[in-house]
Design an enzyme around this catalytic site. Structure first.
Site, PDB file in Angstrom:
ATOM      1  N   ASN A  41       0.813  -1.028   0.042  1.00  0.00           N
ATOM      2  CA  ASN A  41       0.089  -0.133   0.020  1.00  0.00           C
ATOM      3  C   ASN A  41       0.857   1.410  -0.024  1.00  0.00           C
ATOM      4  O   ASN A  41       0.353   2.153  -0.612  1.00  0.00           O
ATOM      5  CB  ASN A  41      -1.058   0.023   1.009  1.00  0.00           C
ATOM      6  CG  ASN A  41      -0.320   0.104   2.380  1.00  0.00           C
ATOM      7  OD1 ASN A  41       0.577  -1.041   2.886  1.00  0.00           O
ATOM      8  ND2 ASN A  41      -1.157   0.430   3.526  1.00  0.00           N
TER       9      ASN A  41
ATOM     10  N   GLU B   8       4.894  -4.363  12.163  1.00  0.00           N
ATOM     11  CA  GLU B   8       3.775  -3.428  11.940  1.00  0.00           C
ATOM     12  C   GLU B   8       2.763  -3.867  11.228  1.00  0.00           C
ATOM     13  O   GLU B   8       2.632  -4.261  10.030  1.00  0.00           O
ATOM     14  CB  GLU B   8       4.242  -1.996  10.983  1.00  0.00           C
ATOM     15  CG  GLU B   8       5.364  -1.437  11.787  1.00  0.00           C
ATOM     16  CD  GLU B   8       5.050  -0.299  12.890  1.00  0.00           C
ATOM     17  OE1 GLU B   8       3.725  -0.238  13.269  1.00  0.00           O
ATOM     18  OE2 GLU B   8       5.970   0.323  13.338  1.00  0.00           O
TER      19      GLU B   8
ATOM     20  N   CYS C 194      -3.102   1.407   6.768  1.00  0.00           N
ATOM     21  CA  CYS C 194      -3.489   0.677   8.023  1.00  0.00           C
ATOM     22  C   CYS C 194      -3.945   1.644   9.368  1.00  0.00           C
ATOM     23  O   CYS C 194      -4.684   0.877   9.946  1.00  0.00           O
ATOM     24  CB  CYS C 194      -1.648   0.310   8.388  1.00  0.00           C
ATOM     25  SG  CYS C 194      -0.870   1.614   8.696  1.00  0.00           S
TER      26      CYS C 194
HETATM   27  P1  NAD Z   1       0.423  -9.115   3.372  1.00  0.00           P
HETATM   28  O1  NAD Z   1       0.660  -9.555   4.934  1.00  0.00           O
HETATM   29  O2  NAD Z   1      -0.419 -10.040   2.695  1.00  0.00           O
HETATM   30  O3  NAD Z   1       1.827  -9.065   2.691  1.00  0.00           O
HETATM   31  C1  NAD Z   1       2.867  -8.498   3.246  1.00  0.00           C
HETATM   32  C2  NAD Z   1       4.110  -9.033   2.762  1.00  0.00           C
HETATM   33  O4  NAD Z   1       4.476 -10.302   3.351  1.00  0.00           O
HETATM   34  C3  NAD Z   1       4.191  -9.282   1.271  1.00  0.00           C
HETATM   35  O5  NAD Z   1       5.617  -9.003   0.949  1.00  0.00           O
HETATM   36  C4  NAD Z   1       4.175 -10.712   0.931  1.00  0.00           C
HETATM   37  O6  NAD Z   1       4.618 -11.412   0.008  1.00  0.00           O
HETATM   38  C5  NAD Z   1       4.712 -11.374   2.242  1.00  0.00           C
HETATM   39  N1  NAD Z   1       4.338 -12.573   2.886  1.00  0.00           N
HETATM   40  C6  NAD Z   1       2.999 -13.331   2.833  1.00  0.00           C
HETATM   41  N2  NAD Z   1       3.131 -14.263   3.380  1.00  0.00           N
HETATM   42  C7  NAD Z   1       4.052 -14.500   4.009  1.00  0.00           C
HETATM   43  C8  NAD Z   1       4.887 -15.530   4.875  1.00  0.00           C
HETATM   44  N3  NAD Z   1       4.293 -16.557   5.168  1.00  0.00           N
HETATM   45  N4  NAD Z   1       6.312 -15.272   5.193  1.00  0.00           N
HETATM   46  C9  NAD Z   1       7.055 -14.141   4.905  1.00  0.00           C
HETATM   47  N5  NAD Z   1       6.420 -13.158   4.196  1.00  0.00           N
HETATM   48  C10 NAD Z   1       5.184 -13.251   3.640  1.00  0.00           C
HETATM   49  O7  NAD Z   1      -0.266  -7.569   3.233  1.00  0.00           O
HETATM   50  P2  NAD Z   1      -0.734  -6.978   2.131  1.00  0.00           P
HETATM   51  O8  NAD Z   1      -1.915  -7.274   1.807  1.00  0.00           O
HETATM   52  O9  NAD Z   1       0.618  -6.649   1.111  1.00  0.00           O
HETATM   53  O10 NAD Z   1      -0.838  -5.391   2.884  1.00  0.00           O
HETATM   54  C11 NAD Z   1      -1.894  -4.928   3.681  1.00  0.00           C
HETATM   55  C12 NAD Z   1      -1.891  -5.336   5.074  1.00  0.00           C
HETATM   56  O11 NAD Z   1      -0.616  -4.657   5.582  1.00  0.00           O
HETATM   57  C13 NAD Z   1      -2.879  -4.758   5.963  1.00  0.00           C
HETATM   58  O12 NAD Z   1      -3.355  -5.966   7.005  1.00  0.00           O
HETATM   59  C14 NAD Z   1      -2.469  -3.496   6.800  1.00  0.00           C
HETATM   60  O13 NAD Z   1      -2.951  -3.192   7.832  1.00  0.00           O
HETATM   61  C15 NAD Z   1      -1.092  -3.961   6.872  1.00  0.00           C
HETATM   62  N6  NAD Z   1      -0.213  -2.710   6.838  1.00  0.00           N
HETATM   63  C16 NAD Z   1       0.243  -2.228   8.411  1.00  0.00           C
HETATM   64  C17 NAD Z   1       0.798  -1.256   8.364  1.00  0.00           C
HETATM   65  C18 NAD Z   1       1.318  -0.627   9.806  1.00  0.00           C
HETATM   66  O14 NAD Z   1       2.043   0.175   9.797  1.00  0.00           O
HETATM   67  N7  NAD Z   1       0.850  -1.285  10.832  1.00  0.00           N
HETATM   68  C19 NAD Z   1       1.098  -0.331   7.562  1.00  0.00           C
HETATM   69  C20 NAD Z   1       0.825  -0.679   6.157  1.00  0.00           C
HETATM   70  C21 NAD Z   1       0.110  -1.817   5.778  1.00  0.00           C
END
Ligand code: NAD
Length: 479
Positions: A147, A245, A279
């Protein structure tokens, strides 16, 4: 594009690739390597070699390089922003803004690097000294979501480099291009080979290989709570340090004495930024029954002025990044409808010329939401907002905290004492009173409860890449 490892572009072991497409049109923008565990190993080895040198560079030299990288980001913000626009679909101006704002954070981390100090207790016996110093944790793996790919990478990268760590980053499958381009730009700006490596691939295969690899000492992850938990469990095997995060479901409380105009403007702006793929956005609102109808009417009027940007056109909200993210919002709207809520704005997918190639959802407001509905319980990550009427600030606070998430909270009241009490009562890493400014680069950012572990930004961010180390020194005191 290929991957950026040890200062050079490299294909994956075996040569497999996957497509990166434009969420507004579905058109393929580029292909990137579908990396394997072997590629992960190669990138980590490069980062480990670079760590031996980078950690010993005088901090002033590291800082000068970080400042040069920040300058290069600003100089080339249009170019990186255009790439981000193509892979994410967000309107172009916001993408360019993301690059220059991330450069500001890089500068701040560099300056925090200059202020790092060791300390020495004064209480030792003659001939004994105890020095408390800090070591960089080592090679760091950064795993980032789609995002805000550049911002959320820089939350980690600037701090890690300032502290003397090196990094292997794995961007989201949806948005790897801006991160790859950034790595090449940083190399041109003087960042030595191996300090920042980027591998591209699937979360499950590549992400797990990176997390389970024995060499990295820390995982810095931003993404969903479910994946964060899986990473924490996998990282426990080698006791890696963690900054997580994770997801949010952030509440706003609007009291009967709130400045309605300010509250509705702030929530309209904040709840729908980046099409709600954000987020710490306002996800749910608890509003005092006495002003509920006026609040809903005013908010709806303001949100109704936000426009969807068709493919190639201007507007406030772009498409959602993929079908999975869209489906989550659609399911929450359907759940609210089924349970008797009122959809007062939006609610249905936008179709027609300029919209058919992407997953476009207009800004959606759900009134009469109740605590059993998904819109008030689970993260939406789309342009949908739930509103629930309450009878008192105490009830609002109880409902706001009745969540497994604790990323952010928002309070609106003209009574400063009540506002402060509500802010203090919120179970959230950051709380805003009476307006919603952008999160500051100087203060800690992160979540309580299942929204995460640790903090990023400012000096707190740099400290997350350092380990305390105590040196006990003994020496002969000359007569
Ligand atoms: P996601 O958790 O699906 O993926 C995030 C990353 O993790 C990607 O690069 C993905 O390839 C990787 N990933 C997926 N499975 C994995 C595994 N088993 N092991 C290691 N890596 C893995 O998230 P998304 O859909 O890309 O983003 C949305 C999410 O991110 C929402 O839940 C949002 O709240 C969160 N987010 C949090 C913050 C914060 O600061 N707290 C900021 C932005 C987004």
């Amino acid at each position: 594009m290929e991957m950026f490892i040890d200062g050079t572009w490299q294909a994956s072991d075996g040569g497999a690739t996957f497509e990166v497409s434009n969420p507004a049109t579905g058109a393929v923008v580029d292909h990137v390597p579908d990396a394997t565990a072997t590629d992960a190993d190669r990138a980590i080895a490069a980062a480990a070699r670079a760590f031996d040198t980078w950690r010993h560079r005088p901090v002033t030299e590291r800082v000068a390089i970080l400042k040069a990288c920040a300058g290069a980001m600003r100089d080339r913000a249009d170019e990186i922003g255009a790439l981000l626009h193509a892979e994410l679909g967000r309107p172009l101006a916001g993408c360019i803004g993301e690059i220059s704002r991330s450069a500001d954070l890089m500068d701040i981390y560099a300056e925090e690097g200059l202020r790092l100090q060791a300390t020495m207790g004064l209480g030792g016996a003659t001939g004994e000294k105890t020095i408390v110093t800090r070591d960089p944790v080592g090679v760091v793996v950064a795993i980032t979501p789609f995002n805000y790919p550049v911002t959320l990478l820089l939350f980690k990268l600037g701090a890690a480099l300032a502290a003397g760590c090196t990094m292997v980053a794995k961007p989201s499958e949806d948005t790897p291009l801006s991160t790859l381009r950034l790595a090449a730009i940083f190399a041109e700006a003087g960042l030595p080979p191996g300090c920042f490596n980027v591998v591209t691939g699937q979360g499950r295969a590549l992400g797990e290989a990176l997390v389970e690899h024995p060499v990295p000492r820390k995982i810095a992850f931003t993404g969903s709570t479910a994946v964060g938990k899986a990473i924490a469990a996998a990282a426990a095997g080698t006791m890696k340090r963690l900054t997580l995060e994770l997801g949010g479901q952030s509440p706003a409380i609007v009291c009967a004495d709130a400045d309605l105009d300010k509250a509705t403007s702030a929530i309209a702006r904040h709840g729908f930024a980046n099409s709600g793929q954000f987020c710490y956005r306002v996800n749910r609102v608890y509003v005092d029954r006495a002003i509920h109808d006026a609040f809903v009417a005013q908010l709806t009027d303001k949100v109704a002025t936000l426009t969807l940007a068709p493919a190639g056109g201007d507007g406030d909200l772009g498409p959602l990044v993929n079908s999975k993210i869209y489906a989550n919002s659609a399911a929450q709207v359907a759940d609210a409808r089924d349970k008797g809520a009122r959809i007062v704005l939006g609610g249905d997918r936008q179709t027609g010329p300029g919209f058919d190639g992407g997953h476009y959802l207009p800004p959606t407001i759900i009134a009469d939401a109740t605590p059993d509905m998904l819109i008030l319980r689970e993260e939406t990550f789309g342009p949908v907002l739930g509103i629930c009427a309450v009878d008192s600030p105490a009830e609002a606070l109880r409902l706001a905290n009745d969540s497994r998430y604790g990323l952010a909270g928002f309070v609106f009241t003209r009574d400063l004492a009540r506002g402060l009490a509500l802010c203090e009562g919120m179970e959230a890493g950051s709380v805003w009173l009476n307006d919603i400014q952008r999160s500051s680069h100087f203060v800690p950012f992160g979540g309580m409860k299942e929204s995460g572990l640790g903090r990023e930004k400012g000096r707190y961010g740099v400290e997350a890449y350092l380990e305390y180390k105590t040196l006990y020194l003994s020496y002969e005191v000359p007569e």
